[in-house]
Design an enzyme around this catalytic site. Structure first.
Site, PDB file in Angstrom:
ATOM      1  N   HIS A   1      11.631 -92.711 -91.330  1.00 54.66           N
ATOM      2  CA  HIS A   1      10.664 -91.684 -90.908  1.00 54.66           C
ATOM      3  C   HIS A   1      10.551 -90.585 -91.966  1.00 54.66           C
ATOM      4  O   HIS A   1       9.483 -90.012 -92.168  1.00 54.66           O
ATOM      5  CB  HIS A   1      11.091 -91.035 -89.585  1.00 54.66           C
ATOM      6  CG  HIS A   1      10.728 -91.808 -88.372  1.00 54.66           C
ATOM      7  ND1 HIS A   1       9.427 -92.114 -88.032  1.00 54.66           N
ATOM      8  CD2 HIS A   1      11.505 -92.341 -87.387  1.00 54.66           C
ATOM      9  CE1 HIS A   1       9.409 -92.798 -86.894  1.00 54.66           C
ATOM     10  NE2 HIS A   1      10.659 -92.956 -86.484  1.00 54.66           N
TER      11      HIS A   1
ATOM     12  N   THR B   1      17.870 -95.875 -77.935  1.00 50.75           N
ATOM     13  CA  THR B   1      18.529 -97.192 -77.953  1.00 50.75           C
ATOM     14  C   THR B   1      19.810 -97.219 -77.115  1.00 50.75           C
ATOM     15  O   THR B   1      19.984 -98.121 -76.289  1.00 50.75           O
ATOM     16  CB  THR B   1      18.781 -97.631 -79.404  1.00 50.75           C
ATOM     17  OG1 THR B   1      17.530 -97.586 -80.098  1.00 50.75           O
ATOM     18  CG2 THR B   1      19.348 -99.024 -79.468  1.00 50.75           C
TER      19      THR B   1
ATOM     20  N   ASP C   1      19.953 -90.822 -77.353  1.00 46.17           N
ATOM     21  CA  ASP C   1      18.793 -91.367 -78.064  1.00 46.17           C
ATOM     22  C   ASP C   1      18.371 -92.680 -77.395  1.00 46.17           C
ATOM     23  O   ASP C   1      19.158 -93.321 -76.703  1.00 46.17           O
ATOM     24  CB  ASP C   1      19.173 -91.594 -79.533  1.00 46.17           C
ATOM     25  CG  ASP C   1      17.962 -91.622 -80.457  1.00 46.17           C
ATOM     26  OD1 ASP C   1      16.869 -91.189 -80.047  1.00 46.17           O
ATOM     27  OD2 ASP C   1      18.117 -92.087 -81.607  1.00 46.17           O
TER      28      ASP C   1
ATOM     29  N   ASP D   1      18.169 -99.889 -85.888  1.00 47.11           N
ATOM     30  CA  ASP D   1      16.938 -99.224 -85.444  1.00 47.11           C
ATOM     31  C   ASP D   1      15.953 -99.148 -86.609  1.00 47.11           C
ATOM     32  O   ASP D   1      16.293 -98.637 -87.673  1.00 47.11           O
ATOM     33  CB  ASP D   1      17.257 -97.829 -84.909  1.00 47.11           C
ATOM     34  CG  ASP D   1      16.157 -97.318 -83.981  1.00 47.11           C
ATOM     35  OD1 ASP D   1      14.992 -97.273 -84.422  1.00 47.11           O
ATOM     36  OD2 ASP D   1      16.468 -96.994 -82.825  1.00 47.11           O
TER      37      ASP D   1
ATOM     38  N   ASP E   1      16.065 -96.143 -89.062  1.00 54.17           N
ATOM     39  CA  ASP E   1      14.789 -95.623 -88.564  1.00 54.17           C
ATOM     40  C   ASP E   1      14.572 -94.162 -88.948  1.00 54.17           C
ATOM     41  O   ASP E   1      13.512 -93.788 -89.456  1.00 54.17           O
ATOM     42  CB  ASP E   1      14.765 -95.767 -87.037  1.00 54.17           C
ATOM     43  CG  ASP E   1      13.637 -95.001 -86.390  1.00 54.17           C
ATOM     44  OD1 ASP E   1      12.506 -95.516 -86.382  1.00 54.17           O
ATOM     45  OD2 ASP E   1      13.881 -93.872 -85.897  1.00 54.17           O
ATOM     46  N   LYS E   2      15.573 -93.358 -88.728  1.00 51.61           N
ATOM     47  CA  LYS E   2      15.369 -91.915 -88.921  1.00 51.61           C
ATOM     48  C   LYS E   2      15.126 -91.594 -90.397  1.00 51.61           C
ATOM     49  O   LYS E   2      14.292 -90.751 -90.731  1.00 51.61           O
ATOM     50  CB  LYS E   2      16.572 -91.144 -88.371  1.00 51.61           C
ATOM     51  CG  LYS E   2      16.737 -91.348 -86.851  1.00 51.61           C
ATOM     52  CD  LYS E   2      17.935 -90.629 -86.285  1.00 51.61           C
ATOM     53  CE  LYS E   2      18.283 -91.128 -84.883  1.00 51.61           C
ATOM     54  NZ  LYS E   2      17.158 -91.149 -83.932  1.00 51.61           N
TER      55      LYS E   2
ATOM     56  N   GLU F   1      24.557 -99.760 -82.136  1.00 49.96           N
ATOM     57  CA  GLU F   1      23.321 -99.417 -82.841  1.00 49.96           C
ATOM     58  C   GLU F   1      23.600 -98.673 -84.143  1.00 49.96           C
ATOM     59  O   GLU F   1      24.327 -97.675 -84.152  1.00 49.96           O
ATOM     60  CB  GLU F   1      22.433 -98.516 -81.979  1.00 49.96           C
ATOM     61  CG  GLU F   1      21.116 -98.203 -82.688  1.00 49.96           C
ATOM     62  CD  GLU F   1      20.422 -96.915 -82.245  1.00 49.96           C
ATOM     63  OE1 GLU F   1      19.199 -96.829 -82.433  1.00 49.96           O
ATOM     64  OE2 GLU F   1      21.096 -95.999 -81.729  1.00 49.96           O
TER      65      GLU F   1
ATOM     66  N   HIS G   1       6.327 -96.003 -87.356  1.00 49.11           N
ATOM     67  CA  HIS G   1       6.766 -97.377 -87.092  1.00 49.11           C
ATOM     68  C   HIS G   1       5.597 -98.311 -87.411  1.00 49.11           C
ATOM     69  O   HIS G   1       4.452 -97.879 -87.491  1.00 49.11           O
ATOM     70  CB  HIS G   1       7.119 -97.574 -85.615  1.00 49.11           C
ATOM     71  CG  HIS G   1       8.229 -96.700 -85.131  1.00 49.11           C
ATOM     72  ND1 HIS G   1       8.549 -96.572 -83.812  1.00 49.11           N
ATOM     73  CD2 HIS G   1       9.104 -95.909 -85.814  1.00 49.11           C
ATOM     74  CE1 HIS G   1       9.580 -95.753 -83.677  1.00 49.11           C
ATOM     75  NE2 HIS G   1       9.926 -95.328 -84.881  1.00 49.11           N
TER      76      HIS G   1
ATOM     77  N   ASP H   1      14.671-103.013 -83.348  1.00 52.58           N
ATOM     78  CA  ASP H   1      13.805-102.688 -82.218  1.00 52.58           C
ATOM     79  C   ASP H   1      12.326-102.730 -82.586  1.00 52.58           C
ATOM     80  O   ASP H   1      11.494-103.139 -81.801  1.00 52.58           O
ATOM     81  CB  ASP H   1      14.204-101.349 -81.586  1.00 52.58           C
ATOM     82  CG  ASP H   1      14.361-100.228 -82.593  1.00 52.58           C
ATOM     83  OD1 ASP H   1      14.218-100.470 -83.807  1.00 52.58           O
ATOM     84  OD2 ASP H   1      14.633 -99.093 -82.153  1.00 52.58           O
ATOM     85  N   HIS H   2      12.031-102.272 -83.794  1.00 56.49           N
ATOM     86  CA  HIS H   2      10.633-102.277 -84.235  1.00 56.49           C
ATOM     87  C   HIS H   2      10.645-102.254 -85.756  1.00 56.49           C
ATOM     88  O   HIS H   2      11.629-101.834 -86.377  1.00 56.49           O
ATOM     89  CB  HIS H   2       9.867-101.064 -83.697  1.00 56.49           C
ATOM     90  CG  HIS H   2      10.571 -99.775 -83.981  1.00 56.49           C
ATOM     91  ND1 HIS H   2      10.616 -99.206 -85.248  1.00 56.49           N
ATOM     92  CD2 HIS H   2      11.308 -98.959 -83.188  1.00 56.49           C
ATOM     93  CE1 HIS H   2      11.339 -98.103 -85.204  1.00 56.49           C
ATOM     94  NE2 HIS H   2      11.785 -97.932 -83.974  1.00 56.49           N
TER      95      HIS H   2
ATOM     96  N   ARG I   1      11.903 -90.135 -72.697  1.00 56.38           N
ATOM     97  CA  ARG I   1      13.138 -90.352 -73.446  1.00 56.38           C
ATOM     98  C   ARG I   1      13.822 -89.070 -73.884  1.00 56.38           C
ATOM     99  O   ARG I   1      14.996 -89.078 -74.207  1.00 56.38           O
ATOM    100  CB  ARG I   1      12.851 -91.224 -74.677  1.00 56.38           C
ATOM    101  CG  ARG I   1      11.813 -90.623 -75.604  1.00 56.38           C
ATOM    102  CD  ARG I   1      11.488 -91.547 -76.767  1.00 56.38           C
ATOM    103  NE  ARG I   1      12.529 -91.531 -77.790  1.00 56.38           N
ATOM    104  CZ  ARG I   1      12.478 -92.248 -78.912  1.00 56.38           C
ATOM    105  NH1 ARG I   1      11.453 -93.053 -79.137  1.00 56.38           N
ATOM    106  NH2 ARG I   1      13.440 -92.168 -79.788  1.00 56.38           N
TER     107      ARG I   1
ATOM    108  N   SER J   1      11.182 -96.764 -79.905  1.00 64.34           N
ATOM    109  CA  SER J   1      12.522 -97.298 -79.624  1.00 64.34           C
ATOM    110  C   SER J   1      12.832 -97.326 -78.130  1.00 64.34           C
ATOM    111  O   SER J   1      13.714 -98.075 -77.705  1.00 64.34           O
ATOM    112  CB  SER J   1      13.584 -96.450 -80.332  1.00 64.34           C
ATOM    113  OG  SER J   1      13.436 -96.550 -81.717  1.00 64.34           O
TER     114      SER J   1
HETATM  115 ZN   LIG Z   1      11.587 -94.165 -85.073  1.00 66.35          ZN
END
Ligand SMILES: [Zn+2]
Length: 634
Positions: A356, A181, A179, A74, A352-353, A347, A437, A394-395, A192, A128
């Site tokens: 961030h 994903t 979450d 992610d 990602d987290k 995943e 992102h 994913d991104h 989501r 995501s």
């Molecule tokens: Zn994110």
């Protein structure tokens, strides 16, 4: 293909093992980086070993594949991969998993706007939920959507389709299992954050509002053979509607036959996972703790390099992502269960987290963690020979490798494997806020049968079709339920007598509901396991002929069976016993509503609501016809 390593590589890898990275796999699938001299020498940094035409050609393998393992980092853009490689394996090194896949391409990840004048236009920086929905369903959608299209219509997912086609399925994440994903494979919600029955954001998706339920409740309905991750907190919530109203979701899971596991020891004790007893392993209330302790980026922070430290709160290595991946593969591939193959999504969520949070060491550790899971998947795939492995993200995300300490944005510097300094900048959010992102295309890499389809420039939605085609999934789930029939143990019952209807051939559905008429009595919602279900029924007290009408929840397929109630439960003189025990009827109405979980643009009914209404209207009409019809006399 070369398998030898130069002293330089060996020395780099030895350091890596003792430093940040974990065990280095020795197997090299395809080896553009197997031979290094000193990087300052002419050719010393090249990754190709002469002409790669032959090994590349041999890496292209025709489908179909028996199994597919899809691994998602992610937020794992090219920056995040490069940062982790530089730190743990060196600039000239190789991530043992991610960098070993022989075929690579790039894919676009944009989402779509949902509303207003921009509806359907590209949103260049996706979340995501939209991106996961894209590969899970083949349909582009809006940020926040979980496997519904921009109009809110549920889209069939790879996991659902794999299951309907008789494959075994698994879903593994280091995040809360609700979450985005992991959720995109098992649920369909407009928002989501609709995690559990207590989530206010569920709105019309809540069971109490007549929707499909929260992500956690839909997960129980979708019933993958193996689910492993975090997010137990939502399962302590209590259902507010439906057959399990008043029970916690954990109680519901156990009541529906799940093997609920909460510790590594529990998981080690699981010997089989299948539709009768699927595994629901939730090891933390929320997301998993990260591998490395967090670092805090500050303005000017890259002036003082740091080394990453282990996070003392990390779960045991028997719950690492690689370990859970191996557990899932073992359960899905067990000889007793693997005849039709499996689909597994894995995943690594917190790249990602941590990105961030502008946490350089956090994101590095999570990338290494995912890489080890990739290595585990490749080790299996190499041995198996019929498994397609796809590794992607994913991104894209914020972190950037920069040359000098940025004067205005947050940064951290780390001392890498080579003893050099890598400066990492986070420039899309303020200190203490959330970094954003980004919208760049992503790497997608493949190994095994069908992997050639990742090469070149593709879109995220291509992954859906690559995987569905590799596994030869029949996406027409109504066709998969078309042979459904119900069998009753006999044709005549006494008033109030209980009996079971045996339903078979409903592979396109995951639940069944129904009604016994004449006086309509609802049949409890029942799980369909591999196309079959046993439905407990009670004969009405009214004498005469009755019909049980059963409706597949996903395809709308209708199956009926007729029986007669007599005062003593014996056939009437003259043989007026109705129509016999089993009458299957999967045509007619079923074909009119089989788009209930379809693919927008390719199917009959784009909107679930409309399909449900049609089903309700049709079902009611059918019931009335049967109810009003005179009892046929033989
Ligand atoms: Zn994110």
């Amino acid at each position: 293909m070369k398998s030898s390593t130069s002293p330089r590589v060996r020395s780099v890898r030895r350091v890596a093992t003792g430093c940040a990275a974990a065990a280095i796999a020795t197997t090299v699938l395809f080896s553009p980086s197997a031979a290094f001299a000193e990087t300052a020498d002419n050719g010393g940094a090249q990754r190709n070993d002469g002409d790669n035409t032959v090994p590349l050609r041999s890496a292209i393998v025709d489908g179909p594949a028996t199994n597919v393992i899809l691994l998602i980092g992610d937020g794992m853009g090219d920056s995040e991969i490069t940062i982790a490689r530089n730190y743990a394996y060196g600039a000239a090194g190789q991530l043992p998993g991610i960098d070993a896949l022989p075929l690579t391409g790039q894919y676009t990840t944009y989402s779509l706007y949902k509303d207003g004048a921009r509806k359907g236009k590209p949103d260049y920086v996706p979340d995501s939920a939209a991106t996961g929905s894209a590969w899970a369903t083949g349909t582009k959608t809006y940020d926040n959507a979980v496997s519904v299209d921009i109009n809110g219509a549920p889209q069939q997912t790879l996991l659902e389709l794999a299951k309907a086609n008789g494959l075994r399925t698994g879903n593994v994440s280091t995040a809360e299992i609700q979450d985005a994903t992991p959720a995109v494979q098992v649920a369909h919600v407009a928002s989501r954050s609709c995690y559990g029955p207590d989530s206010a954001s569920c709105g019309a998706d809540a069971l109490a509002a007549g929707g499909l339920g929260s992500i956690s409740e839909q997960l129980l309905d979708t019933r993958p053979d193996v689910t492993l991750g975090g997010g137990s907190a939502s399962f302590t919530q209590t259902a507010k509607a439906g057959d399990w109203s008043g029970k916690t979701l954990f109680e519901q899971a156990e009541g529906r036959g799940y093997q609920v596991v909460k510790t590594a020891a529990d998981l080690a004790g699981v010997t089989a996972a299948n539709q009768e007893a699927p595994v629901l392993g939730l090891f933390t209330p929320g997301n998993f703790p990260t591998r490395f302790a967090a670092t805090t980026a500050t303005v000017g922070g890259a002036n003082t390099p740091v080394s990453c430290a282990a996070n003392p709160d990390r779960l045991g290595t028997d719950l690492s992502l690689a370990s859970l991946t191996n557990s899932a593969i073992d359960l899905l591939n067990s000889p007793a269960e693997s005849s039709k193959g499996f689909f597994l999504q894995v995943e690594g969520a917190s790249i990602d987290k941590r990105d961030h949070s502008a946490d350089a060491c956090g994101q590095i550790g999570e990338t290494i963690d995912l890489d080890e899971a990739v290595r585990a998947a490749l080790d299996f795939a190499e041995k198996d020979g019929n498994t397609l492995v796809i590794v992607t993200a994913d991104h894209a995300h914020t972190s950037q490798i920069v040359d000098s300490t940025p004067p205005t944005s947050l940064s951290t510097a780390v001392t890498t494997l080579e003893g050099s300094v890598m400066k990492i900048s986070y420039g899309t959010g303020a200190a203490g806020g959330s970094q954003q992102h980004t919208g760049a295309q992503l790497r997608v890499a493949g190994y095994g049968p069908g992997a050639a389809n990742v090469v070149g420039l593709i879109d995220q939605t291509d992954n859906f079709f690559t995987i569905a085609n590799a596994l030869r999934l029949n996406r027409d789930t109504a066709a998969l339920s078309a042979g459904a029939k119900a069998t009753l143990p006999k044709t005549v019952f006494a008033p109030g007598e209980t009996f079971d209807a045996a339903l078979t051939g409903l592979a396109g559905d995951r639940q069944i509901t129904g009604v016994v008429a004449s006086e309509p009595v609802a049949v409890p919602k029942t799980d369909v396991l591999a196309g079959s279900a046993t439905i407990p029924l009670t004969a009405p007290t009214e004498l005469g002929e009755h019909t049980v009408t059963l409706t597949g929840s996903q395809t709308g397929t209708i199956v009926t069976a007729r029986f007669t109630v007599t005062a003593d439960g014996q056939p009437l003189p003259g043989g007026a016993t109705g129509t016999g025990g089993a009458t299957g009827n999967a045509g007619g109405l079923a074909s009119a509503v089989n788009g209930a979980l379809a693919s927008t643009g390719a199917a009959v009914f784009p909107i679930l609501g409309a399909a449900a209404l049609a089903l309700l209207a049709g079902g009611t009409a059918l019931y009335r016809r049967r109810h009003n019809r005179p009892i046929p006399r033989a």
